[in-house]
Write an enzyme that holds these catalytic residues in place. Structure first.
Site, PDB file in Angstrom:
ATOM      1  N   ASP A 199     -58.487  26.934 -66.820  1.00 19.64           N
ATOM      2  CA  ASP A 199     -59.333  27.253 -65.673  1.00 19.64           C
ATOM      3  C   ASP A 199     -60.601  26.417 -65.745  1.00 19.64           C
ATOM      4  OD1 ASP A 199     -60.725  28.352 -63.588  1.00 19.64           O
ATOM      5  OD2 ASP A 199     -60.319  30.438 -64.143  1.00 19.64           O
ATOM      6  N   HIS A 207     -62.930  26.466 -63.316  1.00 22.87           N
ATOM      7  CA  HIS A 207     -64.013  27.214 -62.641  1.00 22.87           C
ATOM      8  C   HIS A 207     -64.890  26.324 -61.771  1.00 22.87           C
ATOM      9  CE1 HIS A 207     -63.217  30.995 -64.711  1.00 22.87           C
ATOM     10  NE2 HIS A 207     -63.247  30.373 -65.864  1.00 22.87           N
ATOM     11  N   GLU A 251     -56.658  25.127 -62.969  1.00 23.05           N
ATOM     12  CA  GLU A 251     -57.191  25.970 -61.894  1.00 23.05           C
ATOM     13  C   GLU A 251     -58.600  25.535 -61.469  1.00 23.05           C
ATOM     14  OE1 GLU A 251     -58.387  30.706 -61.507  1.00 23.05           O
ATOM     15  OE2 GLU A 251     -56.831  30.067 -62.915  1.00 23.05           O
ATOM     16  N   GLU A 310     -58.634  31.395 -55.454  1.00 19.72           N
ATOM     17  CA  GLU A 310     -59.254  32.701 -55.667  1.00 19.72           C
ATOM     18  C   GLU A 310     -60.507  32.885 -54.807  1.00 19.72           C
ATOM     19  OE1 GLU A 310     -61.996  32.938 -59.470  1.00 19.72           O
ATOM     20  OE2 GLU A 310     -60.212  31.754 -59.951  1.00 19.72           O
ATOM     21  N   ASP A 352     -56.368  36.212 -53.927  1.00 21.01           N
ATOM     22  CA  ASP A 352     -56.676  37.479 -54.587  1.00 21.01           C
ATOM     23  C   ASP A 352     -56.396  38.609 -53.604  1.00 21.01           C
ATOM     24  OD1 ASP A 352     -58.233  39.812 -55.503  1.00 21.01           O
ATOM     25  OD2 ASP A 352     -59.008  38.440 -57.024  1.00 21.01           O
ATOM     26  N   HIS A 370     -54.471  35.782 -58.108  1.00 22.54           N
ATOM     27  CA  HIS A 370     -55.670  36.000 -58.921  1.00 22.54           C
ATOM     28  C   HIS A 370     -55.901  37.499 -59.056  1.00 22.54           C
ATOM     29  CE1 HIS A 370     -60.218  36.234 -59.214  1.00 22.54           C
ATOM     30  NE2 HIS A 370     -59.967  35.325 -60.135  1.00 22.54           N
TER      31      HIS A 370
END
Length: 382
Positions: free
Chosen positions: A184, A186, A210, A236, A258, A285
């Site tokens: 991830d 971010h 991700e 997400e 999500d 997510h």
């Protein structure tokens, strides 16, 4: 049957649950929350309930979704779409109970009998990564996810890239060739920085990387997907079909909507169908609570292009409470060799421990996203 009451409960560690009650005695549960903005979403749920739901027939789910999302001049955004998401989950839960069937049966029936899930691993040093990955393997998981990096510059230094490669190598050594790991980002790197980081990850064959760039830079994603063989995932922080479309056009391989942010089961079901047109798979997510995970599983069992489910059982930031604390039937969330079995109970398939939820209401810590700064004092995005 009419809706008579809508309640919300702010419970530890950072979750918001909602309860829709009807004059027939049937009750539906959902999870409307934005991490760090639970109180704001709570207000939005109350406004939507008062304006559109109280006194209405709960089984008109699609009509309610349309009115809640489009019945105001200003639309969208994470707060409104998360409020709608939790209410939508609760309405589907109610419908399943009214018809005596799991939600996935109402959405077309099952396409699989078990859903693969992954566990989260932390650790900044390779030795820590090895230890935590080994623990997940011992627990039966066939896939894990970890941070690509901690605090970092938008353009990673050679030392940061070496550290990233060392963590990936450690994970692959423990997992072997038959298990998976994902990383991830971010959105902590720039597009150019992400390309540089992906290059050092390629030899270790991650399942996906991700959020290589922040969602507001989705228009740059095509540069990233074209520059790597690592499957790129995002979603997400995208909350509708219209928001995920540019990512699909940019060539992502995995979408991660999500269920508690992107308009609930109603909208994520449509996002999944849109993704299928682009030969893209779903990895929903879900670093959240029991209703979000239950909704994700209902989607997983009726969605052909489902890949894997995120879940937060035992994750490090579940301080003060755990997902299983709020359900009566914990067996629904028991893992079988890294998979969750198809739930057969009506609605979302879980029984909420209402006494525990009511006792916990108001005790949620005031959790907020951490704010980072670079060594020069400037704000660090993520």
């Amino acid at each position: 049957m009419r809706i008579t009451r809508v309640e919300t409960f702010a419970v530890p560690p950072r979750w918001l649950l909602c309860r829709i009650e009807t004059d027939s005695g049937l009750v539906g549960w959902g999870e409307p929350v934005v991490e760090g903005r639970a109180r704001t979403v709570r207000t939005a749920v109350a406004e939507l309930a008062e304006q559109f739901l109280l006194g209405a027939d709960p089984l008109r789910i699609e009509d309610h979704w349309q009115v809640m999302t489009k019945g105001s001049f200003y639309r969208g955004g994470p707060v409104l779409s998360s409020a709608v998401a939790g209410l939508d989950q609760a309405l589907w839960d109610l419908a399943g109970k009214a018809y005596g069937a799991p939600v996935h049966q109402l959405l077309g029936g099952p396409v699989r009998e078990r859903a693969r899930a992954y566990g989260w691993v932390g650790g900044d040093e390779p030795a820590e990564v090895r230890e935590q990955v080994a623990a997940q393997v011992a627990a039966g998981f066939t896939a894990v996810k970890m941070n690509a990096s901690g605090r970092t510059d938008r353009l990673p230094t050679p030392a940061a890239l070496d550290a990233l490669a060392a963590r990936a190598e450690a994970a692959r050594e423990v997992l072997g060739p038959d298990r998976d790991f994902a990383v991830d980002f971010h959105g902590r790197f720039s597009a150019a920085g992400a390309v540089r980081a992906l290059a050092v990850l390629e030899p270790y064959g991650p399942m996906f990387a991700e959020e290589p760039v922040l969602p507001e830079y989705t228009h740059l994603l095509e540069r990233v997907t074209a520059a790597t063989t690592v499957p790129i995932a995002t979603g997400e922080r995208l909350f509708s079909r219209t928001e995920v479309l540019p990512a699909l056009r940019a060539g992502v391989a995995v979408l991660q909507p999500d269920l508690s942010h992107a308009g609930g089961l109603s909208e994520v079901r449509r996002i999944a169908s849109l993704a299928e047109v682009w030969d893209v798979v779903l990895a929903p997510h879900c670093p959240l609570g029991p209703l979000a995970l239950a909704a994700g599983l209902q989607l997983a069992f009726c969605t052909p292009n489902f890949l894997i489910q995120e879940q937060s059982i035992g994750i490090h930031y579940n301080a003060g409470a755990e997902l299983l604390d709020y359900v009566v039937d914990r067996e629904v969330f028991r893992f079988h060799d890294g998979y969750l079995l198809r739930p057969t109970g009506p609605g979302l398939g879980v029984t909420v421990d209402e006494k525990a939820v009511r006792e916990a209401d108001g005790n949620a810590a005031s959790w907020h996203n951490p704010v980072w700064r670079h060594p020069d004092g400037s704000f660090a995005e993520w």
